[in-house]
Write a protein that holds these residues in place. Structure first.
Motif, short mmCIF file in Angstrom:
data_model
loop_
_atom_site.label_atom_id
_atom_site.label_comp_id
_atom_site.label_asym_id
_atom_site.label_seq_id
_atom_site.Cartn_x
_atom_site.Cartn_y
_atom_site.Cartn_z
N PRO A 98 0.82 -1.21 0.00
CA PRO A 98 0.00 0.00 0.00
C PRO A 98 0.86 1.26 0.00
O PRO A 98 1.91 1.30 0.64
CB PRO A 98 -0.82 -0.11 1.30
CG PRO A 98 -0.10 -1.10 2.15
CD PRO A 98 0.76 -1.96 1.26
N VAL A 122 0.54 3.28 9.45
CA VAL A 122 -0.61 2.64 8.83
C VAL A 122 -0.81 1.31 9.56
O VAL A 122 0.15 0.56 9.74
CB VAL A 122 -0.40 2.39 7.33
CG1 VAL A 122 -1.53 1.53 6.75
CG2 VAL A 122 -0.32 3.71 6.57
N PRO A 128 -7.51 -0.88 6.03
CA PRO A 128 -6.31 -0.14 6.43
C PRO A 128 -6.68 1.24 6.98
O PRO A 128 -7.60 1.88 6.49
CB PRO A 128 -5.50 -0.03 5.13
CG PRO A 128 -6.46 -0.27 4.03
CD PRO A 128 -7.62 -1.06 4.58
N TYR A 185 -2.24 1.01 -4.41
CA TYR A 185 -1.32 -0.13 -4.27
C TYR A 185 -0.31 -0.15 -5.40
O TYR A 185 -0.62 0.22 -6.53
CB TYR A 185 -2.11 -1.43 -4.20
CG TYR A 185 -2.92 -1.48 -2.91
CD1 TYR A 185 -2.45 -2.13 -1.79
CD2 TYR A 185 -4.14 -0.79 -2.82
CE1 TYR A 185 -3.16 -2.12 -0.59
CE2 TYR A 185 -4.86 -0.77 -1.62
CZ TYR A 185 -4.36 -1.44 -0.52
OH TYR A 185 -5.06 -1.40 0.66
N THR A 194 4.77 -0.62 3.95
CA THR A 194 3.92 0.49 3.52
C THR A 194 4.80 1.62 3.01
O THR A 194 5.85 1.90 3.59
CB THR A 194 3.05 1.03 4.67
OG1 THR A 194 2.44 -0.07 5.37
CG2 THR A 194 1.97 1.96 4.18
#
Lengths: 109, 109
Positions: free
Chosen positions: A12, B26, B12, A28, A77
């Motif tokens: 992400p 996150v 998320p 993404y 992330t």
């Protein structure tokens, strides 16, 4: 050291306006889209719904020029600081986060 | 209208400092952790690694008081604005995003 891609080979990416610090969207990336992002200097994602590379703004003109790419502590992330050429959201809103949870009824089900 | 939970019942959540606008971390929420977040007014996540509810700061004291919860246009991501009581990262860094992609060698593999 490698990024931690998920079981579908994706990671992400939070996109934040480098100037206003507004969080614009979350999308993404797979390895190829990250590579293209680095090459072009503009965000390129993997569209999970369309199953294809998605150069943000290719049709709308609302590209996002990359200023910096940050990685979180567990490397699963990305945070991408950008200069956006226009609204991030397909609705025309500056950010995709334009509603509160309270705006959405029956959210917790 | 419901949130779009993924196949594992998670969504998320991007956590942003409401004052500095820094993106802190996150993490993921399931319906129960979101409900607890709303009840407590502090962030509660679902720990994917430990498989349990995770009240952020329960042990470290670095809780995050929730100011506002935003939802993105396709309702599959949350943005939570918080007042953090301390560093977000387990390393002691203010934000989990304290390194650039360039800091991580061999990132794209």
């Amino acid at each position: 050291m490698n990024l931690k891609w998920d079981s579908q080979g994706l990671i992400p990416a939070v996109v934040q306006d480098a100037t206003t610090r507004q969080v614009l969207m979350v999308a993404y990336m797979n390895a190829e889209s990250l590579q293209k992002t680095l090459e072009m200097g503009e965000t390129v994602f993997w569209s999970r719904s369309r199953g294809e590379l998605w150069h943000k703004g290719a049709t709308s003109g609302n590209t996002q020029t990359v200023r910096e790419i940050l990685v979180d502590c567990d490397e699963d992330t990305l945070l991408i600081l950008v200069d956006p050429a226009g609204p991030a959201c397909h609705t025309g809103a500056v950010t995709c986060f334009f509603r509160t949870l309270e705006d959405i009824t029956d959210a917790v089900k």
